[in-house]
Design a protein around this motif. Structure first.
Motif, short mmCIF file in Angstrom:
data_model
loop_
_atom_site.label_atom_id
_atom_site.label_comp_id
_atom_site.label_asym_id
_atom_site.label_seq_id
_atom_site.Cartn_x
_atom_site.Cartn_y
_atom_site.Cartn_z
N SER A 58 -9.19 -16.98 -18.43
CA SER A 58 -8.06 -16.08 -18.55
C SER A 58 -8.54 -14.75 -19.08
O SER A 58 -9.64 -14.62 -19.59
N TYR A 59 -7.70 -13.74 -18.97
CA TYR A 59 -8.05 -12.42 -19.48
C TYR A 59 -8.28 -12.48 -20.98
O TYR A 59 -9.05 -11.72 -21.52
N SER A 60 -7.59 -13.39 -21.66
CA SER A 60 -7.79 -13.53 -23.09
C SER A 60 -9.10 -14.26 -23.39
O SER A 60 -9.51 -14.35 -24.53
N GLY A 61 -9.75 -14.77 -22.35
CA GLY A 61 -11.00 -15.48 -22.53
C GLY A 61 -10.82 -16.93 -22.94
O GLY A 61 -11.78 -17.61 -23.27
N ARG A 62 -9.62 -17.42 -22.91
CA ARG A 62 -9.34 -18.79 -23.33
C ARG A 62 -9.15 -19.69 -22.10
O ARG A 62 -8.76 -19.22 -21.05
N PRO A 63 -9.40 -20.99 -22.24
CA PRO A 63 -9.25 -21.91 -21.11
C PRO A 63 -7.80 -22.33 -20.85
O PRO A 63 -7.53 -23.07 -19.92
N THR A 64 -6.87 -21.88 -21.69
CA THR A 64 -5.46 -22.21 -21.54
C THR A 64 -4.62 -20.95 -21.66
O THR A 64 -5.09 -19.92 -22.16
N ILE A 65 -3.38 -21.03 -21.23
CA ILE A 65 -2.44 -19.94 -21.53
C ILE A 65 -2.24 -19.96 -23.03
O ILE A 65 -1.98 -21.01 -23.62
N TRP A 66 -2.36 -18.81 -23.63
CA TRP A 66 -2.39 -18.72 -25.09
C TRP A 66 -1.51 -17.55 -25.54
O TRP A 66 -1.34 -16.57 -24.82
N GLY A 67 -0.99 -17.64 -26.74
CA GLY A 67 -0.22 -16.54 -27.29
C GLY A 67 -0.05 -16.65 -28.78
O GLY A 67 -0.47 -17.61 -29.42
N SER A 68 0.60 -15.62 -29.32
CA SER A 68 0.93 -15.59 -30.75
C SER A 68 2.18 -14.75 -30.93
O SER A 68 2.58 -14.03 -30.02
N GLY A 69 2.79 -14.85 -32.10
CA GLY A 69 4.04 -14.13 -32.33
C GLY A 69 5.16 -14.76 -31.52
O GLY A 69 5.21 -15.97 -31.35
#
Length: 179
Positions: free
Chosen positions: A36-47
């Motif tokens: 992912s663009y965030s560099g993570r293997p999953t959909i990720w978020g915060s807030g």
């Protein structure tokens, strides 16, 4: 006469080589978005949940074709009436591609059939927040025809259910448990 033929062949070979090199560069571009663009293997978020999908990776017929992120994308297409429920299998095939093109076109996006950053950001506009449930942030995707629940773990990983009484899935780019 012989020199002209040879010159044409050389020119054609050069043109083919240049065109092929151009295609290779173009074809390699989606692979650069691996993960992912965030560099993570999953959909990720915060807030808050809204905004979590705005920087997600590409899924299409070539990239992350078989994944639970593809299954999540198919749930969005089902909720918006672009794909029948029976097509939600976690495989980004021809029907998912065609439905993605229609979904993008109807929302003023470039209809390329890939769910990339702009497409995920547009889908993110339909995330609705319900608040917290213990350590989980919970909400739902509000489609034009139906909705489905989503949640995010304390570590930021997005999860969803196949259906109301179905198993919980992690929105992974590299794993397909959805059937």
């Amino acid at each position: 006469m012989q020199i002209r033929k040879r010159s044409r062949r050389v020119a054609a070979a050069i043109a083919f080589t240049v065109a092929t090199a151009g295609l290779t560069v173009t074809a390699a571009a989606p692979a650069a978005a691996d993960g992912s663009y965030s560099g993570r293997p999953t959909i990720w978020g915060s807030g808050l949940l809204a905004g979590d999908w705005e920087d997600e990776g590409v899924i299409n017929v070539r990239t992350h074709r078989n994944s639970d992120v593809t299954c999540l994308w198919q749930k969005i297409l089902v909720a918006d009436g672009y794909l029948p429920w029976t097509e939600k299998d976690g495989i980004f095939g021809d029907d998912t591609h065609a439905a993605t093109v229609r979904w993008q076109r109807d929302r003023g996006l470039t209809p390329d059939g890939s769910a990339g950053r702009a497409t995920w950001a547009k889908a993110d506009d339909r995330i609705r927040e319900n608040g917290m449930d213990g350590s989980y942030r919970i909400g739902y995707y509000e489609g034009s025809r139906s909705y489905f629940p989503i949640r995010r773990t304390a570590s930021g990983v997005h999860q969803f259910w196949d259906h109301a009484d179905g198993p919980l899935r992690t929105a992974s780019y590299n794993v397909r448990t959805c059937r």
